[in-house]
Design a protein around this motif. Structure first.
Motif, short mmCIF file in Angstrom:
data_model
loop_
_atom_site.label_atom_id
_atom_site.label_comp_id
_atom_site.label_asym_id
_atom_site.label_seq_id
_atom_site.Cartn_x
_atom_site.Cartn_y
_atom_site.Cartn_z
N LYS B 148 16.13 59.38 12.34
CA LYS B 148 14.86 59.01 12.95
C LYS B 148 15.13 58.19 14.21
CE LYS B 148 11.42 58.86 9.26
NZ LYS B 148 10.38 58.02 8.63
N THR B 149 14.54 58.61 15.32
CA THR B 149 14.67 57.85 16.56
C THR B 149 13.27 57.65 17.12
OG1 THR B 149 14.75 59.70 18.12
CG2 THR B 149 16.82 59.11 17.02
N ASN B 158 6.91 52.93 16.87
CA ASN B 158 7.54 54.24 16.65
C ASN B 158 6.57 55.41 16.82
OD1 ASN B 158 10.04 53.02 15.97
ND2 ASN B 158 9.29 52.66 13.90
N MET B 159 5.61 55.23 17.72
CA MET B 159 4.58 56.26 17.91
C MET B 159 5.18 57.49 18.58
SD MET B 159 1.39 56.08 17.12
CE MET B 159 0.07 57.28 17.14
N VAL B 160 6.19 57.28 19.39
CA VAL B 160 6.83 58.36 20.13
C VAL B 160 8.27 58.44 19.63
CG1 VAL B 160 7.66 59.02 22.41
CG2 VAL B 160 5.37 58.04 22.15
N GLY B 161 8.68 59.62 19.21
CA GLY B 161 10.04 59.71 18.66
C GLY B 161 10.46 61.14 18.41
N ALA B 162 11.63 61.27 17.80
CA ALA B 162 12.16 62.59 17.49
C ALA B 162 13.16 62.44 16.35
CB ALA B 162 12.85 63.20 18.71
N PHE B 163 13.39 63.51 15.62
CA PHE B 163 14.50 63.53 14.66
C PHE B 163 15.74 64.01 15.41
CE2 PHE B 163 10.89 63.70 11.79
CZ PHE B 163 11.28 62.82 10.79
N GLU B 242 11.08 64.68 6.86
CA GLU B 242 9.89 64.06 6.26
C GLU B 242 8.75 65.06 6.10
OE1 GLU B 242 8.97 60.39 8.24
OE2 GLU B 242 8.13 59.53 6.42
N LYS B 329 0.78 55.48 10.69
CA LYS B 329 1.00 56.89 10.99
C LYS B 329 1.49 57.66 9.78
CE LYS B 329 5.66 56.75 12.94
NZ LYS B 329 5.86 55.32 12.64
N ALA B 331 -0.13 57.58 7.13
CA ALA B 331 -1.36 58.03 6.50
C ALA B 331 -1.57 59.50 6.84
CB ALA B 331 -2.54 57.21 7.02
N ASP B 332 -1.95 60.27 5.86
CA ASP B 332 -2.12 61.70 6.03
C ASP B 332 -3.63 61.97 5.99
OD1 ASP B 332 -2.19 64.41 5.82
OD2 ASP B 332 -1.20 64.52 3.87
N GLY B 333 -4.22 62.10 7.20
CA GLY B 333 -5.67 62.22 7.24
C GLY B 333 -6.27 60.94 6.67
N LYS B 337 -0.83 57.88 1.08
CA LYS B 337 0.20 58.14 0.07
C LYS B 337 0.91 56.82 -0.19
CE LYS B 337 0.91 62.99 1.06
NZ LYS B 337 1.73 64.00 1.72
#
Lengths: 369, 369
Positions: B148-149, B158-163, B242, B329, B331-333, B337
């Protein structure tokens, strides 16, 4: 004509997405319904000002039937918008609209829109789904396929980016009727390149059917785009992340093409530069004993007689253009991997193309055109 | 002590990288030599001002023996640097130094450095290689492992990132001796979380060996970090991006932890908030009939008696903190969880944790501490 055809694209043997061909947008309805079958997902349609004025309402109408919330993000048209500022404004839009990891972006437009929207999808919340709805020939045959996303940074094209596969590429061929001729001809540069690198029969079909293509006959367009996509499908399936040699073959015509594009400060279109680069690379292939004079002449005539290539000013600095090839991000350290044709339909990677070889090709092109 | 141990991390059955454990930096020499065996690659060492002052020279000395060119990029320490501006300045540095796709970045530091440097590596030229050399306990056990980056964007973490997987994680345990106590204790939040979610024996070992850990005994540190990494290895190998449930288990303690962290405007450290969140999630697990009173008390005492948790001000607005969990983030909809413990060592995902459950847990924590 009313039709629906599709072509699956796989990654390591598993199908990742389909390219769907149609002459309208109606088929999106089926995809939207299946995407949103389980939950109240949101959709954001991303488009530039010009394409939005033509097609945004049509897509919105279809999307609203399936999604709980549909929003749009429209940015000023042009390559100048393909930067991190446009991406940041799209992040802000998505945050404001509470987009989460299972919501969807839709790139409606040409290469700039697809690359920028795809990059945003690749990096928002570490990656969300997006689909491509290309509206230009260049996007249909090249930029929307294969998962390359990115934006320009400082003066460098596609310097910042990521590999991120779309979940669907939906090609509505009727959008090509509203594309201006120069943009359409620019896209033909990538079409002919596709045939040259992998498929001699396709190359001959383009030659035989050139009139139908120029007249935007539905059947010619479908056939041409489908065959280009098959070439690209095989290359990207073989080398999805450009780590092997295979994907480099798609760069045929691009080493000198990119250098010219940059030297001309992007006043020539990408596909125009690729077309010119394809001709020059054919000259070099001949100089290396890989193409006959007849083949080179055939390629030269096919490209330059049909697609209104721009005139290169007589006073260009060829040394400077060639020097730009060493800054191309596809350059691997000091060695340039130059793509040549070992016969029409058979591209190969060569590392023995010198600055002098490139200069000679440039001079020959200037003399002949 | 002088040792070298390693733990391989795989993706779909293929080994992607090793976590290497040592008590010095010398082992980097072997990796650098093998990375750079074929060509004159370049290396950029990325670090914050504080860590650079401690270790930059040592890494530079080792790197210069193998790489044709070694440069460094140092940014101001602190979470405020974890943003797109720091990334952009690093892009510019890499462009100026002509870094291409086969050159290497090295993240030397804690989570901010690893996440920011990793994100730059993920997106520069659509992805280049990087290695992690973590220097904090939090980075050793959590942020450097798993690919995770990312960076913060506006007020969102961590709103902007990439695996993007590193090619190596090199843990020099001796760097923990220079870590300040509060940072070390913060890292212990993630350590105890790792044991709680997957490994009851490990949890009991932490309890039995707590003195050795607090005294930074080499053997205790190696054993503790190694076991944390094994927990994370199994989770990320099972769910690298994820997309399945498994990786969500790592978020135990994080839902309320993140909310508290945000409410306190990041004046509490991440691991401190995770520790508090772990205790509160234990209360909720007991309320749902999943943990006994004894188990909850045991967890509460282990965490709060040994690691100097910060005091939550008596006048916090608990409603507001709980409302923040809906913007997380993860949160799923609309459904949260929430990770609970069905016994120590066995985390599960639940979707039936209400705002009222969370408020009760918060109140109980406030009353007891």
């Amino acid at each position: 004509m009313s039709f629906e055809r599709s072509l699956p694209i796989s990654f390591e043997g598993n199908k990742i997405y389909d390219i769907v061909y149609s002459d309208n947008f109606d088929g999106l309805d089926t995809y939207f319904k299946s995407y949103n079958a389980e939950n109240a997902r949101k959709l954001c349609i991303v488009s530039d000002s010009k394409v939005a004025s033509l097609y945004m309402d049509a897509i919105l109408d279809i999307a609203k039937k399936s999604f709980g919330k549909v929003v749009s993000y429209v940015f000023p048209e042009g390559e100048e918008s393909k930067n991190l500022d446009t991406v940041k404004n799209l992040y802000i839009k998505l945050i404001e609209e509470h987009f989460d990891r299972k919501d969807l972006l839709l790139a409606l437009g040409g290469g700039v829109t697809g690359d920028m929207c795809g990059y945003t999808a690749a990096t928002y919340l570490r990656g969300i789904n997006f689909i491509q709805v290309p509206t230009s020939l260049l996007a249909d045959v090249d930029s929307s396929i294969g998962g390359k996303t990115g934006v320009d940074f400082e003066q460098y094209k596609n310097m910042v980016g990521a590999f991120h596969m779309p979940r669907l590429v939906y090609i509505n061929l009727s959008t090509l009727k509203t594309l201006d001729t120069r943009q359409f001809y620019s896209g033909m540069g990538e079409v002919i390149k596709s045939a040259l690198i992998k498929d001699k029969d396709f190359y001959n079909e383009i030659k035989a059917g050139i009139k139908g293509i120029q007249e935007l006959s539905d059947e010619s367009l479908l056939d041409t785009i489908y065959k280009c996509n098959i070439v690209k499908k095989h290359v990207v399936e073989e080398d999805p992340h450009e780590t092997k040699g295979e994907r480099a073959l798609l760069n045929y015509g691009h080493t000198l093409g990119h250098a010219l594009e940059k030297y001309m400060n992007f006043s020539f279109l990408h596909g125009e530069c690729v077309s010119i680069g394809c001709i020059m690379a054919a000259y070099i292939s001949r100089d290396k004993g890989l193409l006959t004079d007849t083949e080179v002449s055939d390629i030269d005539v096919l490209i330059s007689d049909h697609f209104n290539l721009p005139s290169i000013p007589a006073d260009v600095n060829i040394d400077e253009i060639v020097s730009f090839t060493h800054n191309d991000k596809k350059a691997d350290g000091q060695t340039i991997k130059f793509i040549l044709l070992d016969g029409i339909g058979n591209a190969i990677i060569r590392t023995d193309v010198s600055d002098s070889d490139m200069k000679n090709a440039f001079l020959e092109y200037m003399n002949k055109h």
